[in-house]
Design an enzyme around this catalytic site. Structure first.
Site, short mmCIF file in Angstrom:
data_model
loop_
_atom_site.label_atom_id
_atom_site.label_comp_id
_atom_site.label_asym_id
_atom_site.label_seq_id
_atom_site.Cartn_x
_atom_site.Cartn_y
_atom_site.Cartn_z
N ARG A 13 2.72 6.41 4.04
CA ARG A 13 3.69 5.56 4.29
C ARG A 13 3.25 5.13 3.12
NH1 ARG A 13 2.68 3.76 10.23
NH2 ARG A 13 0.63 4.24 10.08
N LYS A 63 2.64 0.47 3.54
CA LYS A 63 2.36 -0.97 4.09
C LYS A 63 2.80 -1.73 3.27
CE LYS A 63 0.01 2.25 6.83
NZ LYS A 63 -1.13 2.30 5.99
N ASN A 119 0.02 8.74 0.70
CA ASN A 119 0.76 9.62 0.37
C ASN A 119 1.90 9.53 1.42
OD1 ASN A 119 0.18 11.28 -1.53
ND2 ASN A 119 -1.99 10.89 -0.92
N ASP A 167 -6.62 3.68 -2.40
CA ASP A 167 -7.03 2.74 -1.31
C ASP A 167 -8.49 3.32 -0.84
OD1 ASP A 167 -7.08 5.88 -1.43
OD2 ASP A 167 -5.73 6.26 0.39
N ARG A 168 -8.94 4.17 -1.26
CA ARG A 168 -10.60 4.43 -0.80
C ARG A 168 -11.26 3.51 -1.56
NH1 ARG A 168 -12.67 10.11 -2.98
NH2 ARG A 168 -14.70 9.88 -2.08
N ASP A 173 0.90 -1.42 0.19
CA ASP A 173 0.71 -0.27 -0.15
C ASP A 173 0.61 1.13 0.41
OD1 ASP A 173 -1.99 1.97 0.07
OD2 ASP A 173 -1.74 1.33 2.45
N TYR A 207 -19.04 6.90 -8.95
CA TYR A 207 -18.22 7.93 -8.28
C TYR A 207 -17.48 7.94 -10.14
CZ TYR A 207 -14.43 11.07 -5.79
OH TYR A 207 -13.57 12.35 -4.67
N1 LIG Z 1 4.44 4.74 13.07
C1 LIG Z 1 2.50 5.07 13.39
N2 LIG Z 1 3.45 5.92 11.98
C2 LIG Z 1 2.91 7.56 11.17
N3 LIG Z 1 2.12 7.06 11.74
C3 LIG Z 1 1.23 6.54 12.48
C4 LIG Z 1 2.08 5.53 13.20
N4 LIG Z 1 0.75 4.66 14.68
C5 LIG Z 1 -0.30 5.53 14.13
N5 LIG Z 1 -0.38 6.84 13.49
C6 LIG Z 1 -1.54 7.35 12.94
O1 LIG Z 1 -2.02 7.33 11.80
C7 LIG Z 1 -2.02 8.72 11.36
C8 LIG Z 1 -2.35 8.03 9.62
O2 LIG Z 1 -3.27 6.91 9.75
P1 LIG Z 1 -3.17 6.29 8.49
O3 LIG Z 1 -1.55 4.90 8.67
O4 LIG Z 1 -3.64 5.22 7.91
O5 LIG Z 1 -2.16 6.43 6.86
P2 LIG Z 1 -0.58 7.48 6.35
O6 LIG Z 1 -0.09 5.86 6.44
O7 LIG Z 1 -0.15 8.41 7.18
O8 LIG Z 1 -1.26 8.16 5.35
P3 LIG Z 1 -1.22 7.08 3.64
O9 LIG Z 1 -1.93 5.35 3.83
O10 LIG Z 1 -2.14 8.07 2.96
O11 LIG Z 1 0.22 7.35 3.71
C9 LIG Z 1 -1.17 9.34 11.31
O12 LIG Z 1 -1.66 10.66 11.79
C10 LIG Z 1 -1.06 8.97 12.96
O13 LIG Z 1 -1.54 9.48 13.83
C1 LIG Z 2 -8.09 11.37 -0.70
C2 LIG Z 2 -6.78 10.43 -0.56
C3 LIG Z 2 -5.71 11.02 -0.92
C4 LIG Z 2 -6.77 9.94 0.95
O1 LIG Z 2 -5.72 8.53 0.57
C5 LIG Z 2 -6.23 9.72 -1.88
O2 LIG Z 2 -7.20 8.41 -2.40
C6 LIG Z 2 -6.63 9.92 -2.83
O3 LIG Z 2 -5.71 10.74 -4.01
N1 LIG Z 2 -7.37 9.74 -3.89
C7 LIG Z 2 -7.67 10.80 -5.24
C8 LIG Z 2 -8.96 11.82 -5.07
C9 LIG Z 2 -9.90 11.21 -4.91
O4 LIG Z 2 -10.42 10.15 -4.25
O5 LIG Z 2 -11.22 11.68 -5.99
#
Ligand SMILES: Nc1ncnc2c1ncn2[C@@H]1O[C@H](COP(=O)(O)OP(=O)(O)OP(=O)(O)O)[C@@H](O)[C@H]1O
Ligand SMILES: CC(C)(CO)[C@@H](O)C(=O)NCCC(=O)O
Ligand SMILES: [K+]
Length: 240
Positions: free
Chosen positions: A10, A12, A8, A102-103, A5, A94
């Protein structure tokens, strides 16, 4: 199978066995250099010896191309998910060229054709999507609590960087409390309003900030941390 995954903030990954159980998983900040981060992980991935790599990415074509280049060296087949508004498990109204992967996968992982569902993703952005008997009706996108706080810090003189906590939606008496409580209320208030407008929808929340936010939602919330992974598994199951 190996699942990636690319969000933006992280990257995973999850390694699963033949029956879909998670063997190992991790999350790492990629600082906008996911291909470089992946490069550092290739030894580990090679040792896992998955027979396939399934990828969700919201990073755009340019970064995805770099990621592909890095993954090509592994000699393991890989594939990026493409949003399909006419998927057999869920139709969507949509704009499917814009809907974040991801959504869409989080919804695909949650969708149940017998239910009305509201799927809320709490990552770098907070997304709220409505699904009515496996038909995606559309949704909303908000900056996360942390992005909102950064925008206040950078757009004002008197609100300076502070490390408060997001633990209340009551009115604040100090700048720090007013900022944190206002931001949390903006998201909690939106969720409460949307769930008020759609009383028959089951509220499902996922993502790193789901626990913090869900505490203040005035409806029962189902917390799930496996939605995106479940969506990936469903997607690649159907595409084979
Ligand atoms: N180890 C960690 N590192 C970073 N964020 C963490 C961690 N543990 C919990 N969080 C929380 O998770 C939130 C991010 O959520 P999530 O992991 O779903 O998205 P993300 O990985 O930051 O975003 P994206 O998937 O868009 O990259 C952060 O705002 C933070 O509060
Ligand atoms: C909304 C986020 C940033 C959530 O991670 C991502 O799904 C994204 O970049 N989406 C594109 C815009 C949209 O979903 O309409
Ligand atoms: K952008």
């Amino acid at each position: 199978m190996l699942w990636l995954d690319l969000g933006n903030t992280r990257l995973k990954y999850w390694l699963t066995d033949d029956i879909g159980q998670i063997v190992t998983h991790d999350a790492k900040q990629h600082l906008q250099a996911p291909a470089e981060l992946l490069m550092g992980l290739t030894d580990r991935f090679e040792r896992f010896a998955p027979d396939f790599i399934g990828i969700s990415s919201v990073l755009g074509n340019e970064l995805n191309a770099k990621v592909s280049e890095t993954l090509s060296r592994l000699n393991i087949p890989f594939e990026f998910v493409h949003v399909d508004a006419a998927h057999p498990l869920m139709k969507s109204q949509y704009n499917d060229e814009q809907l974040g992967c991801d959504r869409w996968l989080q919804m695909l992982g949650a969708v149940d054709k017998k239910k009305r569902q509201c799927v809320i993703g709490c990552g770098t952005a907070v997304t709220i999507d409505l699904i009515d008997h496996a038909e995606h009706l559309g949704g909303y996108i908000f900056p996360s609590i942390y992005l909102q706080r950064e925008s206040l810090f950078s757009g004002t003189k008197q609100i300076t960087i502070s490390n408060g906590t997001f633990d209340s939606v009551g009115q604040g008496m100090t700048t720090q409390d007013a900022v944190h409580r206002g931001i949390l209320l903006s998201i909690v208030g939106a969720i409460n309003e949307i769930s008020h407008r759609h009383p028959n929808f089951e509220v499902i929340m996922t993502g790193g900030d789901a626990a913090i936010i869900s505490q203040h939602v005035n409806r029962p919330v189902r917390l799930r941390d496996d939605l995106l992974l479940n969506g990936l598994a469903r997607y690649f199951d159907h595409s084979k």
